[in-house]
Enzyme design. Structure first.
Site, short mmCIF file in Angstrom:
data_model
loop_
_atom_site.label_atom_id
_atom_site.label_comp_id
_atom_site.label_asym_id
_atom_site.label_seq_id
_atom_site.Cartn_x
_atom_site.Cartn_y
_atom_site.Cartn_z
CG ASN A 10 -1.86 1.18 1.44
OD1 ASN A 10 -1.79 2.28 0.54
ND2 ASN A 10 -2.23 1.31 2.69
CD1 TRP A 11 3.53 1.34 -2.90
CD2 TRP A 11 4.00 2.61 -4.53
NE1 TRP A 11 4.78 0.82 -3.52
CE2 TRP A 11 4.95 1.38 -4.54
CE3 TRP A 11 4.21 3.40 -5.54
CZ2 TRP A 11 5.66 1.16 -5.57
CZ3 TRP A 11 5.23 3.30 -6.53
CH2 TRP A 11 6.03 2.15 -6.51
CE LYS A 12 0.13 3.29 4.71
NZ LYS A 12 0.10 3.24 6.16
CG HIS A 93 -5.66 1.86 5.42
ND1 HIS A 93 -5.44 2.82 6.58
CD2 HIS A 93 -4.79 1.08 5.24
CE1 HIS A 93 -4.08 2.39 6.71
NE2 HIS A 93 -3.60 1.58 6.02
CD GLU A 95 -3.02 5.50 6.89
OE1 GLU A 95 -2.64 5.55 5.84
OE2 GLU A 95 -1.68 4.81 7.74
CD GLU A 163 -3.37 -2.35 7.55
OE1 GLU A 163 -2.14 -2.60 7.20
OE2 GLU A 163 -3.99 -1.37 7.19
N GLY A 169 3.08 2.22 10.80
CA GLY A 169 3.97 3.12 10.58
C GLY A 169 4.91 3.49 11.90
CB SER A 209 5.59 -1.72 12.03
OG SER A 209 5.19 -0.55 12.35
N GLY A 230 2.99 -1.16 4.26
CA GLY A 230 2.82 0.18 3.88
C GLY A 230 4.22 0.63 3.46
N GLY A 231 5.19 1.28 4.47
CA GLY A 231 6.30 1.86 4.31
C GLY A 231 7.37 1.18 3.58
P1 PGA Z 1 3.28 0.14 7.51
O1 PGA Z 1 1.57 0.36 6.82
O2 PGA Z 1 3.52 -0.98 6.95
O3 PGA Z 1 3.77 1.54 7.07
O4 PGA Z 1 2.87 0.28 8.96
C1 PGA Z 1 0.72 -0.57 6.96
C2 PGA Z 1 -0.76 -0.06 6.36
O5 PGA Z 1 -1.00 1.04 6.79
O6 PGA Z 1 -1.24 -0.68 5.65
#
Ligand code: PGA
Length: 250
Positions: A10-12, A93, A95, A163, A169, A209, A230-231
């Site tokens: 997930n590149w956000k 998600h 977010e 999640e 993150g 993470s 994500g990251g």
């Molecule tokens: P992260 O994000 O791997 O950067 O913790 C995961 C996500 O939000 O899908």
């Protein structure tokens, strides 16, 4: 049933055209691990270009609107994702739930719209820190599953991503025992809602993470069928070791 491992990036809100080379490197390296399903979800603006740059790669969106079209300035409909070449979409998600006020009912409507458009769906759930600390995480997450799950669906096209919000993150991750407990509880809930056969076929991903160092342990936990990353999905150097960890678990 043997569920194939699934690792999704997930590149956000990250990635310009210059990042397509990383996507190509990720998909090229993933080709060495045919037992693992890989997908990347870049920003909407990169979906078409990523599909063109990596033919055959599985590319997805990070959200969609519940309506197929209409006066919703700034929103993207599921058929538009399909039109751009996407095969899947992430919905719910944290977010989006937190930053855009999306309720379980909103998430369910989006998931149903995506499935009707022909997309696969990754439906996210997860508890905030205070809920984990109060000991109510399982009940909280199961209520999200109950409220967000589409009414009828093909289990091959719907995955759940657990999640924990406090792990996203932050570099913090739950214990393997806590992950296994939550994933087992989610699968039992899916069984109640959709039947044992569907629950057995559905993949439940862990997210928050995940990195090359902790992936083997987290993905090896009971009822964990992959990772939503994500990251560490932004570069091949960080993402490919997670794919390798998934492949090692066969
Ligand atoms: P992260 O994000 O791997 O950067 O913790 C995961 C996500 O939000 O899908």
């Amino acid at each position: 049933m043997a569920r194939r491992k699934y690792v999704v990036g997930n590149w956000k809100m990250n990635g310009l055209t210059a990042a397509l080379g990383e996507a190509q490197a990720i998909f090229a390296a993933a080709g060495a691990h045919p037992a693992v399903d890989i997908a990347l979800c870049p920003p909407f603006t990169l979906i078409g270009a990523m599909v063109a740059a990596a033919p055959g790669a599985v590319v997805g969106g990070q959200d969609c609107h519940a309506a197929a079209s209409g006066a919703f300035t700034g929103s993207i409909a599921a058929p538009m994702l399909v039109d751009a070449g996407a095969a899947l979409v992430i919905v719910g998600h944290s977010e989006r739930r937190e930053g855009f006020g999306e309720s379980d009912a909103d998430v369910r409507a989006k998931a149903e719209a995506a499935l009707s458009a022909g997309l696969s769906v990754i439906l996210c759930v997860g508890e905030p820190r205070e809920v984990r600390e109060s000991g109510d995480a399982v009940d909280y997450v199961l209520a999200q599953v109950a409220g967000s799950l589409p009414g009828a669906f093909d289990p091959a096209r719907l995955a759940i991503a657990y999640e924990p919000i406090w792990a996203i993150g932050t570099g913090l991750v739950p214990t393997v025992a806590d992950v296994a407990e939550m994933h087992g509880a989610i699968r039992a809930k899916l069984g109640e809602q959709a039947g044992a056969e569907a629950a057995d076929a559905m993949r439940i991903l862990y997210g928050g993470s995940v990195n090359g160092e902790n992936a083997a342990e987290l993905l090896g936990a009971g009822d964990v069928d992959g990772a939503l990353v994500g990251g560490a999905s932004l570069t091949a150097g960080k993402f490919v070791p997670i794919v390798e960890a998934a492949a090692g678990l066969g």
